[in-house]
Enzyme design. Sequence first.
Site, PDB file in Angstrom:
ATOM      1  N   LYS A 169       0.900  -1.304  -0.099  1.00  0.00           N
ATOM      2  CA  LYS A 169       0.013   0.009   0.332  1.00  0.00           C
ATOM      3  C   LYS A 169       1.105   1.412   0.305  1.00  0.00           C
ATOM      4  CE  LYS A 169      -1.638   3.059   2.379  1.00  0.00           C
ATOM      5  NZ  LYS A 169      -1.611   4.079   1.646  1.00  0.00           N
ATOM      6  N   GLU A 244       8.782   1.860  10.934  1.00  0.00           N
ATOM      7  CA  GLU A 244       9.918   2.924  11.120  1.00  0.00           C
ATOM      8  C   GLU A 244       9.490   3.860  11.358  1.00  0.00           C
ATOM      9  OE1 GLU A 244      11.885   5.534   9.949  1.00  0.00           O
ATOM     10  OE2 GLU A 244      11.863   4.905   7.986  1.00  0.00           O
ATOM     11  N   CYS A 278      12.764  11.626   7.589  1.00  0.00           N
ATOM     12  CA  CYS A 278      13.098  11.407   8.709  1.00  0.00           C
ATOM     13  C   CYS A 278      14.204  10.917   9.921  1.00  0.00           C
ATOM     14  CB  CYS A 278      11.880  10.041   9.304  1.00  0.00           C
ATOM     15  SG  CYS A 278      12.911   8.550   8.338  1.00  0.00           S
ATOM     16  N   GLU A 378       8.807  16.583  15.332  1.00  0.00           N
ATOM     17  CA  GLU A 378       9.674  16.831  14.196  1.00  0.00           C
ATOM     18  C   GLU A 378       8.313  17.381  13.196  1.00  0.00           C
ATOM     19  OE1 GLU A 378      10.723  13.007  11.246  1.00  0.00           O
ATOM     20  OE2 GLU A 378       8.298  12.701  11.858  1.00  0.00           O
TER      21      GLU A 378
END
Length: 471
Positions: A169, A244, A278, A378
């Site tokens: 996906k 992750e 990231c 973040e």
Amino acid sequence: MKKVNKIYINGEFVTPQGTEIFDLINPSNNQKIGEVTLADEVDTQKAVAAAKEAFKTFSKTTISERIHYLEKLKEAVNEKKEELIEVMIEEYGGTRQFVTMSNQHTESWFDSMIDVLQIFEFTRNINSSTIKLQPVGVVAIITPWNASNSSITSKVATAIAAGCTVVIKPSEMSSLQTQVLMDAFHNAGLPEGVVNFVTGLGNVVGTELTNNPDITKISFTGSTAVGKLIAKNAVDTMKRVTLELGGKSPNIILDDADLHQVIPMAIYGAYMNSGQACIAPTRLLVPQNKLDEVNVIAKSVAEKIIVGLPDHEETNIGPMVSVKQFERVQNYIKIGIDEGANILTGGLGKPKGLEAGNFVQATIFTNVKNEMRIAQEEIFGPVLCIIPYKDEEDAIKIANDTPYGLAAYISSADPERAEKVASKIDAGRICINGFRHDPMVPFGGFKQSGVGREYGEYGLMPYLETKAILK
């Protein structure tokens, strides 16, 4: 205008049963460039059924057969390299510099798994008992828009090496890229049902994959918030998960480092993939007594950073992927101002001449306190926080004072000293004196940066179940 109206199930391009249309927008000018027909739960169930059927035979393939399939995948994806570069620039605004480098690494995912297979022992002995490592089953691969192709190819390579079948996906925002990859994977000629693509929304396709009892494992790359939801729902059917997730990576500049060498590298590193990465080192930790010198160098470097159209060779920072992401970054810049951090360069608003797209100025906050939101959360944009520290122990404390632990970076004239500091940092991957890529070395996070590891032998193990036969 491009139309993506096929998904890939059981070795065939098929029209999805889903009817919802998602618009694809070029982030450089916010013009519509395409439409994708989104798959639904029924499409997902068909893909899972195809993968489940294919697993019956694919799980019994030999190592040499799997190596052959990996070689075919590598060849097929490499043939699409230039096409992938252009579509990544158009679809999510990746700079030509970044996406060219990213696609150069693509073949390494297949090569590294071939290398692992050539030495990996799927059958082992402990005393008089036999230990068998067998493929875990049907794997759901869920990937983000900011590293779609890399995530898909690395995860698929690992699954194939293990003898698993997959349902992928990808992000609906990466549909043009997905179309290119689907073509490549089809051309590789794998057995029907081994690899399936179902493009749809997370709350539709992702939810079905998470809840479907025939999915044995989920490998997800994306935000920590979504990763938590996946983990919560996956436990109902005891799915194995590899997650992750996000990061807020520290870049520690020790007091013996050459500032004129390491600060420019730190600035460019923080802005990798336009800050939408990231692993980007967005917290720059520097000695308090060298803060003024760091500020001068950082400001000079940042003012040379080119924010511009992503197809230009010289562009360092392209647009944010969407209006929503642009607004998110702008909001964080405002938060930083309100928190009392000093803007060294950049700030609110778009660069002159780039008003039509989702462009953010290359922004640096200095004299940031680590408890500020801009240092803890973040941002996922070209925003760097310079944080002063008193001494080495203070730097380690600040580096670890975060909910995340994905990556970290350390610069020092003394590599042994840097490695000693690295041993005290809570992060899954730490680079010393520069940025490095090694597809054989495990990748993953501490704390809220994830669960499990990817890449190489450490990445292969979570795709295998361990069976002990005592005699």
